[in-house]
Write an enzyme that holds these catalytic residues in place. Structure first.
Site, PDB file in Angstrom:
ATOM      1  N   HIS A   1       0.850  -1.191   0.000  1.00  0.00           N
ATOM      2  CA  HIS A   1       0.000   0.000   0.000  1.00  0.00           C
ATOM      3  C   HIS A   1       0.882   1.235   0.000  1.00  0.00           C
ATOM      4  O   HIS A   1       1.930   1.240   0.645  1.00  0.00           O
ATOM      5  CB  HIS A   1      -0.908   0.013   1.238  1.00  0.00           C
ATOM      6  CG  HIS A   1      -2.053   0.945   1.090  1.00  0.00           C
ATOM      7  ND1 HIS A   1      -1.942   2.293   1.334  1.00  0.00           N
ATOM      8  CD2 HIS A   1      -3.317   0.737   0.652  1.00  0.00           C
ATOM      9  CE1 HIS A   1      -3.103   2.857   1.083  1.00  0.00           C
ATOM     10  NE2 HIS A   1      -3.948   1.952   0.667  1.00  0.00           N
TER      11      HIS A   1
ATOM     12  N   ASP B   1      -7.964  -5.283  -0.205  1.00  0.00           N
ATOM     13  CA  ASP B   1      -8.455  -6.132  -1.296  1.00  0.00           C
ATOM     14  C   ASP B   1      -8.066  -7.596  -1.154  1.00  0.00           C
ATOM     15  O   ASP B   1      -8.525  -8.431  -1.929  1.00  0.00           O
ATOM     16  CB  ASP B   1      -7.934  -5.595  -2.643  1.00  0.00           C
ATOM     17  CG  ASP B   1      -8.529  -4.244  -2.979  1.00  0.00           C
ATOM     18  OD1 ASP B   1      -9.729  -4.068  -2.709  1.00  0.00           O
ATOM     19  OD2 ASP B   1      -7.808  -3.375  -3.480  1.00  0.00           O
TER      20      ASP B   1
END
Ligand code: CMC
Length: 427
Positions: free
Chosen positions: A306, A363
């Site tokens: 991320h 996700d």
């Protein structure tokens, strides 16, 4: 006393104020940089650049903190409904019961889509990716709702907001039903917001609608977890498109296109496809870890890493637990959940992932829940868009009410310097 940053270029000093946020984040305010020094900053991917000041979402990537309007994501996911979170993000406070009821009633009053929209949908091939269809339908709404929003009118703004919150779930459901060859239907104003989404998506033409608590509670939680994430790629897109005073629906359509990419929201679909590929290959996770580490191989571990979280993604923690609960409640044993857990374990013990602070993101496990709920894989990112809708609206509203200037980055030009034109015979 306010802090100052000093920059020295060729022996000349320039001073810039340091802005401090309410969570003590510091930023050098370089608004006057080019005018005073004729120099700009260069920051591809905006890794160090704050594009705005915002009071909506706080995120501390080092500590794994995410809060909407000051409320922790853990508490919101546990105690709030998605509709309350929509209100919170867009209007700044949790609604009273009265405010929530009015908000819901106003949304329901806007939950019919012009019948001609069906003809537009009809023109898409069944093979079209739902994200492309959704982005197009959202933009097409502009044609059916052409009056521009007067952002200085609270009433006008409110009308535009409830309109999109009412119509967007219809577009989501129709996008899926078209692919599944199901008749396009409408919801039921007696149902809750998420219940109604469930009905619109899944009601069979020859059966009465049955409420499915497991589905509704799981989806409500997922939508809350996706509802905002400060200045990510799609949100920045919504803000920048809106900064040219394009309308709300057109800005949202651009945001959907940005979300579609596999490095952003499209990762939820890519994760399931990756887990399926690992399963089909015999389930050897270490082989795929090696591929992810190989700089000559384009393969990346989808659902890992991320831009901002460098410790853990708090949303992923909640979703991992929810995946176990939902699959347990539904009595589903999905081998790809075990593969996902195995992959996570191997990656978290691997020097490559440890040294780069790569952890599962939102996700990684969400697709496993969507799949257990019966949502087709290519609809996963659409579900993300449904969740992100209130965040995009809140950010667009903040940008417009804040009278932000048009978003227009600069560049460092690296092409040819001036050259004389060559006629066709000279080339
Ligand atoms: N697998 C393997 N290596 C990775 C991965 C990954 N998933 N993510 C980052 N790296 C490596 C990258 O190769 C680089 O290595 P090196 O320093 O040796 O060059 C280092 O880690 C830093 O990565 P980066 O690409 O510079 O980081 P970024 O902040 O530009 O990108 C990211 C962030 C999310 C795009 C990236 O981690 C990624 O591609 N992840 C996979 C896709 C994904 O899951 N996206 C969903 C993000 S969360 C939800 C959302 O945004 O909607």
């Amino acid at each position: 006393m306010s802090k100052i940053a000093t920059l020295e270029i060729d022996g000349k000093k320039y001073e810039f104020p340091i802005v401090e946020g309410t969570e003590n984040e510091l930023a050098i305010d370089i608004k006057s940089l080019r005018a005073s020094s004729n120099v700009i900053t260069l920051d591809p991917g905006y890794k160090n650049t704050g594009s705005c000041e915002s009071a909506i979402t706080f995120l501390d990537g080092e500590k794994g903190i995410l809060r909407y309007r000051g409320y922790s994501i853990e508490e919101l996911a546990d105690k709030a409904s998605f509709l309350e979170v929509c209100f919170l993000l867009i209007f700044g406070e949790l609604p009273t019961q009265e405010e929530l009821s009015k908000f819901h009633k106003d949304i329901k009053g806007q939950s019919i889509v012009d019948e001609d929209m069906k003809r537009i949908l009809d023109g898409f091939p069944k093979s079209a990716h739902p994200m492309g269809v959704l982005a197009s339908l959202t933009n097409a709404l502009v044609a059916f709702n052409p009056s521009s929003v007067n952002v200085d009118s609270e009433e006008d703004m409110y009308k535009a907001i409830v309109k999109i919150l009412g119509k967007f779930p219809v577009l989501v459901a129709w996008t899926m039903r078209k692919k599944m060859s199901l008749p396009l239907n409408y919801g039921d104003t007696s149902l809750g917001y998420v219940e109604n989404i469930h009905k619109m998506m899944f009601q069979q033409p020859n059966e009465d609608y049955k409420v499915d608590r497991t589905f509704i509670e799981a989806l409500d939680k997922l939508l809350i977890l996706h509802a905002d994430h400060e200045q990510n790629c799609s949100t920045s897109t919504v803000r920048i498109v809106g900064s040219s005073h394009s309308g709300l629906f057109a800005s949202l359509s651009a945001g959907i296109a940005a979300l579609w990419g596999p490095l952003h929201g499209g990762a939820n679909q890519a994760v399931i496809e990756m887990l399926e590929a690992i399963k089909a290959d015999g389930g050897d996770t270490s082989k795929f870890i090696l591929k992810a580490k190989d700089k000559n191989d384009p393969f990346r571990l989808m659902g890992f890493g991320h831009r901002v979280y460098k410790n853990f993604d708090p949303r992923a923690k909640i979703i991992k637990k929810a995946a176990d609960e939902v699959l347990g409640e539904l009595g589903i044993e999905d081998p790809i959940l075990d593969i996902a857990k195995g992959l996570e374990k191997v990656a978290l013990e691997d020097e490559y992932f440890i040294s780069r602070n790569l952890y599962p993101n939102v996700d990684f496990y969400s697709g496993i829940i969507y799949r257990a709920l019966g949502i087709p894989t290519d609809m996963f990112t659409v579900m993300f868009a449904l969740g992100r809708l209130p965040g995009w609206i809140a950010q667009w509203k903040e940008m417009r009410l804040g009278k932000e200037p048009i978003g227009r980055p600069r560049q460092v030009y690296t092409g040819y310097t001036h050259r004389a034109f060559k006629t066709r015979s000279e080339r």
